[in-house]
Structure formats: structure tokens, C-alpha cells
Write a protein that holds these residues in place. Sequence first.
Motif, PDB file in Angstrom:
ATOM      1  N   ASP A  58       0.814  -1.207   0.000  1.00  0.00           N
ATOM      2  CA  ASP A  58       0.000   0.000   0.000  1.00  0.00           C
ATOM      3  C   ASP A  58       0.849   1.258   0.000  1.00  0.00           C
ATOM      4  O   ASP A  58       0.331   2.358   0.081  1.00  0.00           O
ATOM      5  CB  ASP A  58      -0.940   0.023   1.215  1.00  0.00           C
ATOM      6  CG  ASP A  58      -0.184   0.059   2.527  1.00  0.00           C
ATOM      7  OD1 ASP A  58       0.980  -0.374   2.536  1.00  0.00           O
ATOM      8  OD2 ASP A  58      -0.765   0.523   3.517  1.00  0.00           O
TER       9      ASP A  58
ATOM     10  N   LYS B 130      -4.652  -2.778  -6.957  1.00  0.00           N
ATOM     11  CA  LYS B 130      -4.746  -1.468  -6.331  1.00  0.00           C
ATOM     12  C   LYS B 130      -5.383  -1.512  -4.942  1.00  0.00           C
ATOM     13  O   LYS B 130      -5.507  -0.479  -4.285  1.00  0.00           O
ATOM     14  CB  LYS B 130      -5.563  -0.535  -7.220  1.00  0.00           C
ATOM     15  CG  LYS B 130      -4.964  -0.326  -8.611  1.00  0.00           C
ATOM     16  CD  LYS B 130      -5.852   0.559  -9.461  1.00  0.00           C
ATOM     17  CE  LYS B 130      -5.271   0.758 -10.862  1.00  0.00           C
ATOM     18  NZ  LYS B 130      -6.132   1.629 -11.688  1.00  0.00           N
ATOM     19  N   VAL B 131      -5.761  -2.714  -4.493  1.00  0.00           N
ATOM     20  CA  VAL B 131      -6.506  -2.860  -3.246  1.00  0.00           C
ATOM     21  C   VAL B 131      -5.595  -3.334  -2.119  1.00  0.00           C
ATOM     22  O   VAL B 131      -4.755  -4.227  -2.309  1.00  0.00           O
ATOM     23  CB  VAL B 131      -7.668  -3.869  -3.424  1.00  0.00           C
ATOM     24  CG1 VAL B 131      -8.378  -4.120  -2.108  1.00  0.00           C
ATOM     25  CG2 VAL B 131      -8.647  -3.352  -4.471  1.00  0.00           C
ATOM     26  N   TYR B 132      -5.769  -2.726  -0.947  1.00  0.00           N
ATOM     27  CA  TYR B 132      -5.060  -3.150   0.264  1.00  0.00           C
ATOM     28  C   TYR B 132      -6.061  -3.212   1.410  1.00  0.00           C
ATOM     29  O   TYR B 132      -6.788  -2.247   1.675  1.00  0.00           O
ATOM     30  CB  TYR B 132      -3.944  -2.166   0.605  1.00  0.00           C
ATOM     31  CG  TYR B 132      -3.199  -2.499   1.877  1.00  0.00           C
ATOM     32  CD1 TYR B 132      -2.093  -3.339   1.865  1.00  0.00           C
ATOM     33  CD2 TYR B 132      -3.597  -1.962   3.102  1.00  0.00           C
ATOM     34  CE1 TYR B 132      -1.404  -3.635   3.028  1.00  0.00           C
ATOM     35  CE2 TYR B 132      -2.915  -2.258   4.271  1.00  0.00           C
ATOM     36  CZ  TYR B 132      -1.819  -3.088   4.231  1.00  0.00           C
ATOM     37  OH  TYR B 132      -1.139  -3.385   5.385  1.00  0.00           O
TER      38      TYR B 132
ATOM     39  N   TYR C 105      -7.165   2.177  -1.545  1.00  0.00           N
ATOM     40  CA  TYR C 105      -7.268   1.921  -2.987  1.00  0.00           C
ATOM     41  C   TYR C 105      -6.435   2.961  -3.720  1.00  0.00           C
ATOM     42  O   TYR C 105      -6.518   4.163  -3.423  1.00  0.00           O
ATOM     43  CB  TYR C 105      -8.726   2.005  -3.439  1.00  0.00           C
ATOM     44  CG  TYR C 105      -8.938   1.576  -4.878  1.00  0.00           C
ATOM     45  CD1 TYR C 105      -8.998   0.230  -5.219  1.00  0.00           C
ATOM     46  CD2 TYR C 105      -9.060   2.536  -5.891  1.00  0.00           C
ATOM     47  CE1 TYR C 105      -9.186  -0.165  -6.541  1.00  0.00           C
ATOM     48  CE2 TYR C 105      -9.258   2.152  -7.208  1.00  0.00           C
ATOM     49  CZ  TYR C 105      -9.304   0.796  -7.520  1.00  0.00           C
ATOM     50  OH  TYR C 105      -9.481   0.403  -8.821  1.00  0.00           O
TER      51      TYR C 105
ATOM     52  N   GLN D 193      -3.498   7.896  -3.711  1.00  0.00           N
ATOM     53  CA  GLN D 193      -4.034   6.754  -2.980  1.00  0.00           C
ATOM     54  C   GLN D 193      -4.921   7.275  -1.855  1.00  0.00           C
ATOM     55  O   GLN D 193      -4.600   8.268  -1.197  1.00  0.00           O
ATOM     56  CB  GLN D 193      -2.881   5.925  -2.395  1.00  0.00           C
ATOM     57  CG  GLN D 193      -3.294   4.634  -1.718  1.00  0.00           C
ATOM     58  CD  GLN D 193      -2.100   3.879  -1.173  1.00  0.00           C
ATOM     59  OE1 GLN D 193      -0.998   4.413  -1.107  1.00  0.00           O
ATOM     60  NE2 GLN D 193      -2.304   2.639  -0.768  1.00  0.00           N
TER      61      GLN D 193
ATOM     62  N   THR E 172      -3.458  -8.021  -0.226  1.00  0.00           N
ATOM     63  CA  THR E 172      -3.005  -7.052  -1.221  1.00  0.00           C
ATOM     64  C   THR E 172      -3.151  -7.659  -2.606  1.00  0.00           C
ATOM     65  O   THR E 172      -2.625  -8.752  -2.870  1.00  0.00           O
ATOM     66  CB  THR E 172      -1.530  -6.686  -0.998  1.00  0.00           C
ATOM     67  OG1 THR E 172      -1.341  -6.280   0.353  1.00  0.00           O
ATOM     68  CG2 THR E 172      -1.114  -5.568  -1.924  1.00  0.00           C
TER      69      THR E 172
ATOM     70  N   GLY F  31      -8.447  -0.147   5.016  1.00  0.00           N
ATOM     71  CA  GLY F  31      -8.448  -0.456   3.598  1.00  0.00           C
ATOM     72  C   GLY F  31      -8.028   0.756   2.792  1.00  0.00           C
ATOM     73  O   GLY F  31      -8.234   1.902   3.218  1.00  0.00           O
TER      74      GLY F  31
END
Length: 406
Positions: A16, A284-286, A322, A329, A281, A320
Motif C-alpha cells: 500500500d 490497487k486494493v489493500y 485503494y 491513494q 493485497t 483499507g
Amino acid sequence: MTIEGRRYDSSKLPDDSKLAARSLGSTSSRMYLFLFLLACICRGSLYAQDLSGIVVHGFVSQGFLYSSNNNYLSMKSSDGSPQWTDGAVNVSDSLADNLRVGIQLHMYQLGEFGGSNVQVDWASGDYTVNDHFGFRAGKVKTVWGLFNDSQDIDAVFLWILLPQGSYSIDHKSFYLAHVGGDVYGGLSLGKRAGTLHYVAYGGQATIDLNDGYIKTFAELGLTFTSSLGGKTYGGDLQWETPVRGLILGSSGNWLAADGTAPAGAFHSPAYLVPSMYGKFTRGKVYLAGEYDRIPFNATITLGTEVIPFVADGRSWFAMGSYRLTKKFQAGTYYSHYVNKSADTTQPANYSKDWVLCGRYDFNPYFYAKLEGHFLHGTNLGYYNSTNPNGLAPNSNMLAAKIGFSF
């Protein structure tokens, strides 16, 4: 950015955050000197310098807090405060194929914490025997939970403040590192079962004199002139699951602390701080979450009076983020802390924090962050000396930060 520790190095930054003193009007001359030296290291090229295996990295950041109602983290944040300057530089070198040594120097000012002294964040030698076993010794970052061994490196995070119930920025010196040694390694369980990573450690942990615990003791009447400390040992087991991007783990850290002051003493027998965590992960998502418990049953002695210093802290968070563009971000988290040893209906015994955050990377070296906090409860981050008129149960806060890393 080189970050000492098992899960954080120059080639494996958290997914991230791959892009990786005092207020501006009252910074000490030593802070200016430190920042000047940092700039000199960068001069000529913004890229990390690599001279026959020697690698130099660093960062510097400037923060600002503005809060409603209460003053936070020993700053006059209700008036708006820029009393948050942070900087570090580290140097590492490969002496042999399997042996690497390094050191990181760190200076910061966070309200009344920190100061002009340059501190050694970590200084260690690391020898890797093979993929299954290695060891390091010196002043070593303590591997615990998701972020403990990297919480002092602002440049790698989206967040300005990590969840304070688990990673209190004003109490980090006792938990951040230990003088001792680690053993670590990994074990493949096969393509269908993933990989296990382990760390076990032991040594001595210290509460620095510029730590928030020292300020709390002083407000109770016990002023220390030398650092406190005690034995620490523990470990971390992390499972890199066969589900791509999913990691689960658990940590345990045993700590004890003792110290003597002119007016009395502090004693904390060894207590266990367990942690369970997970992160996901992909692209683009965490997503990440953690549960921790910090129970201790200590005593403060003032003359002939013995005062209990007891807490049973339960903390959890879920977060979370993105990546909307290559440079921007955004994310959110909720952090929940409660002291189960006290009346949990009282604001002084809990802290709940909703957070919204955005980060913009102007280029690979300069970044800016903006973060909003909606705080309920007053257990974490507040001090009587900077809130002489008492505390409101709720407060909102805006945090901003600009930074440079190389």
C-alpha cells in the motif's frame, strides 16, 4: 528506502506504499544540522547512492495538527501546531554474500517529545545462512504485529498516524527495538499450502526519557533522570497463504521494565503482548486488520506510597485503501481501544477513531498526505499538562504532512 527488519526491505516495501524537531519557527540548531547533512547526502543525485555495496537512504517530513476541543500529543493542536518534524538516514553495506551490516540515525520533534538528540534507531549485522535460517544482532527492530518494525518510517505509509491503540506514536520507544538478537527464516509448505516465515528474539528494551510514558509518570509525581528498561523476548509467525495476496500472522512479545527516580521507582513484572493480524493485497486494493492486547500490572512508588499502574488494553483495527491513480491513494480505517481493567463507559478508558486519508506522490521523492480523525474517548494521546481545563469526550482532528525520501 531500506527498512531494517524481516518483512521490510528496499525491494519489498508494503504494497500500500510502494511510492515511497520542532516547528519550522523553533527548530533547534542540531535539527538544522541534521537536515543539512541529509540534503548533502542527496546532493548530486536523488537516487540512493550505491558505492561498492554501500547504500544510503533517508527521509525527512514535516507535519501539522489541528484539533477541536482538546490538545493532542502534547501539542497546542487546538490552535493548530506544526510541532512535528521527523527525519532519518540509514547506511548499509554487504560485507560478504550473506552478511550485511547497517545503521539508522533518527531525529524527531513531536510536541514535547523527541528533541535535538540524534538517536540510533537500529544498528545491526545480519547473516543469512540459507532460506530457512538467518540471524541478526545489535540494536534490532522488534518484529510484532503488522507495522511495529516499520512504524517510524513515514515515507512507506499512506497513513499519517497509524492506529494509536496498537502503535501509539508517543509510546513507541519501548516497543520499537531491542538490544539483542533475532533468528529468522522461512519454510515452504508447497504450492497448495504456502510459506511460513518465523522470527524469534530476545534482548533488552528501553523506555527513552523523551517517551510519553515518562511524561505520564512526571504528571503523577515521578520524574526520571535515567532511562527505564527490562528484558524482552518473543516471536512472530507469519503464514503466506496459497491465496494470492493473503497473509495471516501472530506475534507475542514479553516485556518487563524497572526504573529508579529521585522521588521513587517504577516496577513492571514481565507481561505478554499478543497480536493477531492479517492483510490482503492485490492490484490497487489493500486490506488489513489486527487485534492486540496490552495487559500490565505495574506499581509506582513515591516515598512510602505504592500506587497501582494497571491496565488491560484491548485494541483492534480494520483498514483499507485503494490506489485511484499512479500518484494518488486514498484509504480509511477504524481503530478501537478499551481498558478492560476500568469502567469502559467512561471516555477516559476508551478511544475510538474513524480516519479518512489521502496521499499524493508528486514524484518518486516528494509526497503529501492529508488525514481526518473523528475521535471519541480520551484514553490515548492526551496529557493533563497540555489540557489544564480538562478534556471534552469527543474531538475532531485534521493532520497534514509533507515529506521527502530517497
